[in-house]
Design an enzyme around this catalytic site. Structure first.
Site, short mmCIF file in Angstrom:
data_model
loop_
_atom_site.label_atom_id
_atom_site.label_comp_id
_atom_site.label_asym_id
_atom_site.label_seq_id
_atom_site.Cartn_x
_atom_site.Cartn_y
_atom_site.Cartn_z
CB SER C 71 -0.95 0.03 1.20
OG SER C 71 -1.96 -0.93 1.03
CE LYS C 74 -4.45 1.30 -1.17
NZ LYS C 74 -4.06 0.06 -0.50
CE1 TYR C 196 -5.00 -0.95 -4.60
CE2 TYR C 196 -5.61 -3.27 -4.63
CZ TYR C 196 -5.29 -2.13 -3.93
OH TYR C 196 -5.27 -2.16 -2.56
CE1 TYR C 248 -3.68 -0.40 5.11
CE2 TYR C 248 -1.83 -0.67 6.60
CZ TYR C 248 -2.38 -0.78 5.34
OH TYR C 248 -1.62 -1.28 4.31
CB VAL C 266 0.00 -5.80 4.41
CG1 VAL C 266 -1.25 -5.15 4.98
CG2 VAL C 266 -0.15 -6.07 2.93
#
Lengths: 312, 312, 312, 312
Positions: C71, C74, C196, C248, C266
């Site tokens: 992530s 992102k 993605y 998160y 993660v």
């Protein structure tokens, strides 16, 4: 006939047989313990009564022991509010099944304070609010209604349970204040809750409950008195709501396995309507995970199977 | 009897009277328009059929025009899956009413991918998945089942509707992938959806639908053939799920006002089961806000009132 | 200076001290195991890098070992989409914190398919969709962007991780199809997901990540090249979203305890931006209950405390 | 210097310029009208104050007019509770952003009565409950704290607003009773709500608010008195919560566009902290759709841009 003991009817033999089966099951379930007054009940009590349309009541076990009717009282409150309000009632509470308990509060939010049906707590609080608003003494009005239906002036509220309910009623207060914020509680929240907790605290026996609701199996007419309590249409409607929403989050399963309109309470009572036949009330305090009496479920299921009572 | 026109039965006179009443209502509702193939139907069509347990079918209006049965197909899918899977099916889909449409996806999340019942889309997709997994050619198996029940080998799928459903099926794909992520879809998601959209695209007439589901009013036995389709118990169970969950978010109201197990589809068809009496199917494409046929609701409600068909 | 070993800087001494503290902690947390390719990483690896605005990078531990950035990617995707789309991007994804993971799918439903922010999965899938729609080869475009920022053409995707992500991507597919049903995915869902999962599978070292994102601490200008990557305003904005939504459901706590914009993955990587100072990247595979690296959190927290780096 | 008017500082010139810009904007937004006492305020008032760390306060417009601080009071309540409770406070309220207003009640349900953060109503009610439980006279304690911070003993509560809040507080009562049902309200619900509504009804001017919260920009030390109000760490923490959660459902956008910790109230006040620089308070009653002052937002945004105040 003095000296001659009354012979049990075939139906009583059957009820006793089913009662013995229930008592022989491995014990399971827990007595409701969210208030001390309920937790102290003897958990091993078990009774069943069937009121037939000829006015006779057949019983087995502890069918004459008064118990806390709790949510079974929602049927009485609803019937009285339907009588008093007519169809206006349905502007303030819907008649749709509710999905899971978890969602009760978010559904109120989503549907702007209109509860899904009169048998979830939020809906019963709205019903209580209408009674408080339409009667000068709503608690007396309800007690008169219930005593009249059962033809038993001795029926009363357990004051310990009533006070205990009020003390542990924060979640119901949350629901009531949320509805108030949407304008769907007319009276003071405290008064609506007071009536609600009061009706939950009524004590009746299996025999009382079965007899008092016989009009629902008889198109609105009370068999033992011949009085019209509600219209045929409204009797059908109350049964319909019991069928879709009367057994908490086990309502669908109960319709699926038993096929009768029913309403349950955490005091361990369950009442089931058999249209054109009669009313069954079973009671035993131990509850399954959904809040329905374990032995009560067993006995009604067996009786419906044996006699082929499903409406389907 | 050549030359002698068949005299309409009393029941047909009644059906025609009700049909005329429905046609005379102010027009309301909209034809389903989420796919072009459905939007192009003539909205003024209207038909009704009643299949009685003696094997006779009485009809009025456009009762022999095939229409897209859409979610009515969920009854056929469920019956076939119950036959094939037995009670194992209920490990993968529950039998509880679902609350509002809004919650369908959060309930799946909350209940770890187990849908509330087989008549919401998520539940019907799980049923489709079991058929895909248990039959080498699940679409053929379902068509054979339906054709056999209706005794009409001509029943077919509308390919335009089928393709159109697949192209506009993103929300159903979202439900299916969410269930897959919880391990509750065994086949490929694409295959389960393919079966699901296929069964939605079946075309049948009111007469076909009423006849084919007559076994549900007759304890599992098909009247015109004498074949046992499902057990008495399973017939009761399917009716129970129709009663609590068959009419979208108007299921409670339908039980309340009509008192019959029923299933509706956005093609405008509604089927209602009258235990021990027969099966009604009404069809007209304009839908109310809940997705149920306006005129279909009217006709079934009137017929149930006039003949006193409520199960309560 | 040949033959003379480079003396560690004071900052490297500090980084090593903190690294030793982290390694001495009682082991806690679990390596991400939802795909085999991630589960097989050596869990005891631990590294940290600090890229200062003078272009120097100080490191300790396994700071040059490539790891799956997951992530953290992102941030790269968002920066590229902001460059390409301008403020139109914010029509399709919001910039508000998201509350709990549980709600992600109901929030999409409630907000009609517009994700709360670009750092929850739904938001990053929308960002991926914009890249797929605006570039003829979006995966290449992103790789060029990342390699250029890090000045490291060797940076690549781990194909095992990529394939594994695609195989286990049902939940992300559910989010994507739900957004598609609201019209908020333009490309084919499969293509948006493909991009993605591809960007999640990029492998970089702590040094790579810290260097490549240095422009965020420097008002949009990459220190080692002098290139303006994004406007000062957009650099501030990316930091703001990292601050409110990057860690998160521990984002608030991280702002509370550390006070720096950060993004976690993660794979065990965490990158934190220190405006006008530099960029920290820490990595170690064991994750806490929120999905953030246990040792990574520890090292960044300690470094921020010791150097007084909080923006507040 | 008698007779010589004080020359406006450069900062005051800038504040006046921005104020004039704000006043020249097309009117938009509505005054909060959920209680009559707030709805009657003159909507065209507009003021701004900046308290610098040298103790000076620069102002423009209606910066000395007391207004209803409403949710800005949550900062005072939080600071006092952190002082009194220490880190135990965080057992009863989290520090995570909350997502949408819609979810507030379902998140309480989902997280067992623990609010997401102290700046949503549920969280501030828990904070109020801790003050009620830890002080013999919590309302006096809070007033002393606020008056001391502002060095203005005249600061008072508007009794009309206070009574009006209590009369229209059903939604807050619903939140409080729901938390009570989870055991997360210790005092009587009525007392916690009484304190909560009381603090919302405090009236202060822009100058008062900016001065009183200056310690948050100065590592916990009040500039004009030299008193340590909270630890450096706790000052950072309060700022962090303001950043992620202070501007209702526009918190992310405010961080994105302005980059400063801030807290807003429906009375039209907004306070923003500029670490190591000072505190800005802007006020004007018309609110945008999120409940934030339209002109207040404009003025703070412009000032932050012109002076480059973003923490990023």
């Amino acid at each position: 006939m003095e000296g001659t003991p009354k012979r049990p009817s075939n139906q009583e033999l059957l009820l006793n047989e089913i009662l013995q089966e229930a008592l022989a099951l491995p014990l399971s379930g827990e007595v409701a313990n969210y208030i001390p007054a309920l937790a102290s009940v003897n958990p091993n009590q078990c009774g069943i009564a069937v009121a037939n349309l000829d006015g006779q009541v057949h019983v087995a076990g502890d069918a004459d022991v008064p118990f806390s009717i709790q949510s079974v009282s929602k049927v009485f409150g609803l019937a009285l509010a339907m009588l008093r309000m007519g169809d206006d009632l349905w502007q303030r509470v819907h008649m749709e099944p509710s999905g899971q308990a978890f969602n009760s509060i978010v559904q109120l939010e989503w549907e702007h304070g209109i509860p899904r049906n009169p048998f979830i707590n939020a809906g019963a609080i709205v019903v209580a609010d209408t009674l408080v608003s339409h009667y000068s003494a709503s608690k007396n009005a309800l007690m008169s209604f219930v005593r009249g239906l059962a033809d038993r002036p001795e029926i009363a509220v357990n004051q310990d349970v009533f006070l205990s309910e009020k003390q542990h009623g924060s979640r119901n207060a949350a629901l009531a204040y949320l509805m108030k914020s949407f304008g769907n509680i007319e009276a003071d929240v405290e008064d609506a809750l007071d009536h609600y907790f009061y009706q939950c605290s009524i004590e009746m026996s299996c025999r009382d409950v079965a007899r008092s609701l016989s009009f629902l199996a008889n198109r609105g007419v009370q068999p033992h008195s011949g009085d019209t309590i509600v219209s045929r249409r409204d009797a059908h409607r109350i049964n319909a709501i019991m069928q879709t929403s009367g057994m908490y989050d086990q309502s669908g399963e109960f319709a699926f396995e038993v096929g009768l309109p029913a309403k349950s309470g955490v005091g361990g009572g369950i009442v089931a309507i058999v249209p054109n036949y009669g009313v069954i009330c079973a009671w035993s305090p131990r509850l399954n995970q959904y809040g329905n009496s374990c032995m009560g479920m067993y006995m009604i299921t067996r009786l419906a199977e044996k006699l082929g009572l499903s409406v389907y």
